[in-house]
Scaffold this active site. Sequence first.
Site, short mmCIF file in Angstrom:
data_model
loop_
_atom_site.label_atom_id
_atom_site.label_comp_id
_atom_site.label_asym_id
_atom_site.label_seq_id
_atom_site.Cartn_x
_atom_site.Cartn_y
_atom_site.Cartn_z
N HIS A 1 38.06 16.77 44.60
CA HIS A 1 37.39 17.61 43.61
C HIS A 1 36.06 16.95 43.24
O HIS A 1 35.97 15.73 43.09
CB HIS A 1 38.30 17.74 42.38
N ARG B 1 35.29 22.28 45.23
CA ARG B 1 36.38 22.00 46.16
C ARG B 1 36.22 22.87 47.39
O ARG B 1 35.48 23.85 47.39
CB ARG B 1 37.74 22.30 45.51
N LYS C 1 36.15 27.04 47.52
CA LYS C 1 35.93 27.49 46.14
C LYS C 1 34.52 28.02 45.97
O LYS C 1 33.64 27.81 46.82
CB LYS C 1 36.19 26.34 45.15
N ASP D 1 29.31 26.81 41.49
CA ASP D 1 29.38 26.69 40.04
C ASP D 1 28.26 25.75 39.59
O ASP D 1 28.10 24.65 40.13
CB ASP D 1 30.73 26.12 39.61
N CYS E 1 27.86 23.80 37.12
CA CYS E 1 28.17 22.47 36.57
C CYS E 1 28.22 21.40 37.66
O CYS E 1 27.95 20.23 37.41
CB CYS E 1 29.48 22.49 35.79
N TYR E 2 28.53 21.82 38.91
CA TYR E 2 28.60 20.85 40.00
C TYR E 2 27.23 20.38 40.45
O TYR E 2 27.12 19.48 41.29
CB TYR E 2 29.40 21.42 41.16
N ASP F 1 27.55 29.16 34.68
CA ASP F 1 28.22 28.87 35.94
C ASP F 1 27.52 29.57 37.10
O ASP F 1 27.08 28.97 38.07
CB ASP F 1 29.68 29.32 35.78
N ASP G 1 26.95 28.56 28.23
CA ASP G 1 27.66 27.73 27.26
C ASP G 1 27.05 26.34 27.26
O ASP G 1 26.25 26.00 28.13
CB ASP G 1 29.16 27.68 27.56
N HIS H 1 27.84 24.08 30.57
CA HIS H 1 27.04 24.36 31.76
C HIS H 1 25.56 24.12 31.51
O HIS H 1 24.81 23.81 32.45
CB HIS H 1 27.29 25.80 32.23
#
Length: 429
Positions: A232, A275, A278, A281, A283-284, A332, A339, A342
């Site tokens: 992850h 991952r 997936k 996103d 945040c990654y 995201d 938010d 993020h």
Amino acid sequence: MSYLFSYDYRYDDNAYDTETSNKQVDVEDSIGQIYVKYIEPGTAQYGGIFDDTSLRLHRTKHEQFVRDAMHGLSSGFSVLDASQPWLAFWSLNSLDIMGRSVDSATRTRALQTVLRFQDQRGGFCGGQHQLPHLAGTYASVMALVLVGGDDALASINRERMYEWLMTMKREDGAFAVHEGGEVDVRGVYCVLVVASLLNIMTAELVSGVAEFVAQCQTCEGGLGPYPGVEAHGGYTLCALAALEIIGSTHVLDLKRLARWMSARQMAFEGGFSGRTNKLVDGCYSYWVGGAFSILQRALSRTPQDDLLYERRALQRYVLACCQDTRIGGLRDKPGKSADLYHTMYGLLGLSLAQHYVGVDPQTRISDTTSVYSVPARMMQWDVVSSAADVVGVSSNVVKPVHPVYGVSLVPLAKCIKYFYALPPLAPSL
């Protein structure tokens, strides 16, 4: 600067659609609708030349989004009752990365708020009358680093902190996140960040850490939360950063890790997934993007080698797809709400993609035995101005950040200077 935009980069399900592949197609559709707006006229027959020169960071709106949150949240946020220090950290760090400060009244309120979570047994809680927790402790300490000033740093009880951290220590080298809580590399990262900043590193504290983290590397190459669990992006950053703090990234199969991390950048979207199989996103942008900066040092790569991901593609994703241009904040992906979480991690990822923050392989400090080698190695990380690469208008530039700690370099340096002027708990590691 322009680059070729093409739908040929989209996901191919080999004519066998699944629930997962259908969601991927939906995301690509939404992102494609955004990207086609930037295609230069007359180039569509060649796939399309993407002109990213007009992309803009809506800094003022993001600042207002964060400041509004700091003045009060609706009752819907009661689900984050155990994450109150995180709200302070996400807010303060987002403002700092964008080059915005807080006034004295806000600083005082932030300091008083965070100190309410400090437990008399040591560590910090996620909220009042809760158990001290490693995640809450990490967020609280980082918030105090950003608040800055000797009064904020002196308010942390180092001795009780160390005693409490040792009660979380397990025989396998890992740490429980709270009394009777789960055990994973997230806890290891939180402990080593806090200990390295507060000058409370000891041989007993770091014993077995490298061995535990090494067992979390999977057959794919990334790292999971604990041995035997899927790799992850978030846990990979935590694992790599923890090993970097103690100078032990060599315990990992770095080439296998590099392959797995490279596969996290989505060919069409430009952002990262967390991952295998997936969705992208925002945040990654930090969890994987920051891990790339640490991997760069572990592999002894130089600015001339550049990073092992496409920096400009990530910036395009953050700027074109992750901003809420109506109310501010980052999200995201398109269709999601902005938010604080993020917003901060999107800005961190944007910063690391804009700036090359690294360590010169020719001069890096390799000593890992002295307590003082920790701050020396951490402060070797610096900005290589000649390797900067900013997408869009020039005003998009944000502050450079440290990939291990996830905050800008000046408050981090002030914190280290303060605590390493105090006597260490042990002379060596």
